[in-house]
Motif scaffolding. Structure first.
Motif, short mmCIF file in Angstrom:
data_model
loop_
_atom_site.label_atom_id
_atom_site.label_comp_id
_atom_site.label_asym_id
_atom_site.label_seq_id
_atom_site.Cartn_x
_atom_site.Cartn_y
_atom_site.Cartn_z
N TYR A 57 0.80 -1.22 0.00
CA TYR A 57 0.00 0.00 0.00
C TYR A 57 0.84 1.28 0.00
CZ TYR A 57 -4.14 -2.82 1.05
OH TYR A 57 -5.16 -3.72 1.01
N GLN A 58 2.03 1.22 0.59
CA GLN A 58 2.86 2.42 0.63
C GLN A 58 3.21 2.90 -0.78
OE1 GLN A 58 3.77 4.40 3.25
NE2 GLN A 58 2.31 3.13 4.38
N ALA A 59 3.27 1.97 -1.72
CA ALA A 59 3.53 2.38 -3.10
C ALA A 59 2.36 3.18 -3.66
CB ALA A 59 3.80 1.16 -3.97
N LEU A 60 1.14 2.78 -3.30
CA LEU A 60 -0.03 3.55 -3.72
C LEU A 60 0.01 4.96 -3.14
CD1 LEU A 60 -2.94 0.96 -3.33
CD2 LEU A 60 -2.04 1.88 -5.48
N LEU A 61 0.43 5.07 -1.87
CA LEU A 61 0.48 6.38 -1.23
C LEU A 61 1.52 7.29 -1.88
CD1 LEU A 61 0.15 5.35 2.54
CD2 LEU A 61 -1.60 6.30 1.02
N ARG A 62 2.48 6.71 -2.54
CA ARG A 62 3.47 7.50 -3.29
C ARG A 62 2.94 7.89 -4.67
NH1 ARG A 62 9.22 6.98 -1.77
NH2 ARG A 62 9.37 5.85 0.20
N GLY A 63 1.76 7.41 -5.02
CA GLY A 63 1.16 7.75 -6.31
C GLY A 63 1.42 6.74 -7.40
N TYR A 64 2.10 5.65 -7.09
CA TYR A 64 2.40 4.64 -8.10
C TYR A 64 1.17 3.77 -8.36
CZ TYR A 64 7.25 5.56 -6.53
OH TYR A 64 8.43 6.15 -6.18
N ALA A 65 1.06 3.27 -9.56
CA ALA A 65 0.10 2.21 -9.86
C ALA A 65 0.75 0.87 -9.52
CB ALA A 65 -0.28 2.24 -11.34
N ILE A 66 -0.07 -0.11 -9.16
CA ILE A 66 0.45 -1.43 -8.81
C ILE A 66 -0.30 -2.48 -9.60
CG2 ILE A 66 0.92 -3.08 -6.96
CD1 ILE A 66 0.72 -0.88 -4.96
N VAL A 67 0.46 -3.44 -10.16
CA VAL A 67 -0.16 -4.58 -10.84
C VAL A 67 0.20 -5.85 -10.08
CG1 VAL A 67 1.77 -4.79 -12.47
CG2 VAL A 67 -0.42 -5.85 -12.99
N TYR A 68 -0.80 -6.69 -9.89
CA TYR A 68 -0.62 -8.00 -9.27
C TYR A 68 -1.03 -9.05 -10.30
CZ TYR A 68 -1.35 -4.91 -5.20
OH TYR A 68 -1.31 -3.87 -4.30
N ALA A 69 -0.07 -9.79 -10.80
CA ALA A 69 -0.36 -10.81 -11.82
C ALA A 69 -0.63 -12.16 -11.16
CB ALA A 69 0.80 -10.93 -12.80
N ASP A 70 -1.52 -12.93 -11.76
CA ASP A 70 -1.71 -14.33 -11.37
C ASP A 70 -0.61 -15.15 -12.05
OD1 ASP A 70 -3.98 -13.37 -10.16
OD2 ASP A 70 -5.40 -14.50 -11.38
N TYR A 71 0.61 -14.94 -11.62
CA TYR A 71 1.77 -15.41 -12.39
C TYR A 71 1.95 -16.93 -12.37
CZ TYR A 71 3.96 -15.37 -7.76
OH TYR A 71 4.24 -15.57 -6.43
N GLU A 72 1.26 -17.63 -11.46
CA GLU A 72 1.35 -19.10 -11.50
C GLU A 72 0.57 -19.70 -12.66
OE1 GLU A 72 0.32 -20.96 -7.85
OE2 GLU A 72 2.07 -20.20 -6.77
N GLY A 73 -0.26 -18.86 -13.30
CA GLY A 73 -1.00 -19.32 -14.47
C GLY A 73 -2.29 -20.05 -14.13
N PRO A 74 -3.04 -20.42 -15.14
CA PRO A 74 -4.36 -21.04 -14.93
C PRO A 74 -4.29 -22.43 -14.32
CG PRO A 74 -3.77 -21.09 -17.26
CD PRO A 74 -2.73 -20.25 -16.57
N HIS A 75 -3.08 -23.02 -14.28
CA HIS A 75 -2.94 -24.36 -13.69
C HIS A 75 -2.18 -24.31 -12.36
CE1 HIS A 75 -4.48 -25.70 -17.49
NE2 HIS A 75 -3.46 -25.17 -18.13
N SER A 76 -1.96 -23.09 -11.84
CA SER A 76 -1.35 -22.90 -10.52
C SER A 76 -0.08 -23.71 -10.36
CB SER A 76 -2.36 -23.25 -9.41
OG SER A 76 -3.48 -22.38 -9.46
N GLN A 77 0.93 -23.34 -11.14
CA GLN A 77 2.20 -24.06 -11.15
C GLN A 77 3.18 -23.39 -10.19
OE1 GLN A 77 3.20 -24.06 -15.34
NE2 GLN A 77 1.71 -25.66 -15.81
#
Length: 409
Positions: free
Chosen positions: A152-172
């Motif tokens: 959240y501190q990154a948001l308070l600095r004005g940055y956008a944040i992306v959270y990817a489901d990087y394990e993919g659709p098969h949760s690897q």
């Protein structure tokens, strides 16, 4: 021991960090809209022809309400389904969630983007951030909500944040190439999603801890070859499982044995050609089947001090050809990050020995990398994340600001 494990499970269920069964639909904070888990939500189903599209292509999108436990986060929140490829180069459709502050960016240049890799560490899409961010405290894992709060501190600095489901659709879980592609294509997707209002050439940083640190490290290593057009100016990774074989040996028979078992299941899923399924005994086959939809603590809480060889037909599975294939394919250190790399480790980490990352940093230095090394005394794995987070974010902020960095090599 059985009583201790029973108490841990009971506490986990009470807190909502250990799931009691298969995922079901959740209700949003207004008490009206039904939020389906990913395996039931048509949003996650890609169009039939998506495989021929460029990596990072947005396949569909939606605006959502992102929750911090029970409270809506006061930001613009969007989700994109995008095309990526797994560790074998096969097309996969993955989701990413981007949060953009309501306030205008007042710093120099365009609004920066932080790619924050949550320590998903799971075998189920219901544990991934695109779902946990929508259901908040109703998530089947508390890890996602806790880790999102670290960013959240990154948001308070004005940055956008992306959270990817990087394990993919098969949760690897723990599959390095899958994670790298998921993270990098997630950034590509949100940068070209017009409602988010981000400049495709804006400054980007990578950040993650533990399993998220592994994904961050893989993405940092692969960015130069896989997505060189992205303007990644820095990466910060903590609690990094830098040598998977040593990680398995360290945790086998110890408190983190359940995490080791999770990693084996995730890697065997990602690489069936490794032959792991062929060395499972009856208990091993039952373990894999029972936990095919598990979140982190579903396994970790129930298997402290367990041993991997309890589930195989061979005496030392960690030293087997099957394990060596998985380790060699998914260990970080396959390339050196082109951007400055900040590594923070707790010296009393119960699960991830700091010495493993020391070896990785030496390799980066030998190959001309720029490295900052931070070691946190008197801290374990969780406290190390909390204590190390502010320094990591400041390092990334300094890279965004264009400040020079002195390497510790």
């Amino acid at each position: 021991m059985r009583r201790l494990v029973g108490v841990l499970v009971a506490v986990g269920l009470a807190l909502g960090v250990v799931s009691a069964g298969p995922a079901s639909a959740a209700i949003d904070s207004s008490g009206s809209a039904v939020i389906l888990p990913p395996d039931q939500d048509p949003f996650y189903v890609p169009p039939a022809d998506y495989g021929s599209r460029p990596n990072g292509t947005v396949l569909r999108s939606r605006e959502i309400t992102a929750l911090a436990y029970v409270m809506p986060i006061p930001v613009h929140a969007y989700q994109v389904l995008y095309k990526s490829v797994d560790g074998h180069g096969a097309p996969v459709a993955e989701a990413a969630t981007v949060l953009v502050p309501y306030t205008s960016w007042t710093g120099p240049g365009t609004r920066p983007l932080v790619s924050y890799q949550i320590a998903d560490d799971s075998l189920s899409t219901r544990c991934q951030p695109s779902y946990t961010l929508r259901v908040g405290i109703g998530s089947p894992t508390g890890v996602g909500s806790y880790e999102v709060s670290m960013s959240y501190q990154a948001l308070l600095r004005g940055y956008a944040i992306v959270y990817a489901d990087y394990e993919g659709p098969h949760s690897q879980f723990a599959a390095g190439p899958q994670a790298a592609h998921g993270v990098l294509d997630g950034m590509r997707a949100v940068l070209h999603h017009a409602p988010a209002g981000l400049d495709p050439n804006t400054k980007i940083t990578l950040w993650g801890y533990s399993g998220g640190g592994l994904a961050t490290t893989w993405a940092a290593e692969q960015q130069g070859s896989y997505a060189p057009e992205l303007n990644v100016v820095g990466a910060a990774a903590g609690g990094v499982p830098a040598e998977l074989g040593a990680m398995l040996r360290h945790n086998n028979g110890n408190l983190g044995a359940g995490l080791a078992l999770l990693g084996v299941i995730g890697l065997a899923r990602a690489y069936p050609e490794s032959g792991v399924y062929g060395i499972l005994n009856d208990r091993g086959r039952a373990l894999f089947a029972t936990n095919e939809d598990a979140c982190t603590l579903d396994v970790a809480v129930l298997h402290p001090f367990d041993r991997i060889e309890n589930y195989t037909t061979i005496a030392d599975p960690i030293d087997s050809p099957q394990a060596r294939f998985l380790i060699d394919t998914n260990n970080p250190g396959q390339a050196t990050p082109r951007m400055p790399y900040y590594n923070y480790e707790a010296l009393q980490d119960e699960f991830v020995p700091a010495a493993l990352a020391d070896g990785l940093l030496k390799d980066y230095c030998a190959d001309g990398g720029t490295v900052k090394k931070v070691r946190i005394p008197f801290s374990g794995h969780i406290t190390g994340e909390v204590q190390g987070g502010p320094g990591a974010l400041q390092f990334l902020a300094d890279r965004v600001a264009g400040k020079p960095v002195t390497s510790d090599c």
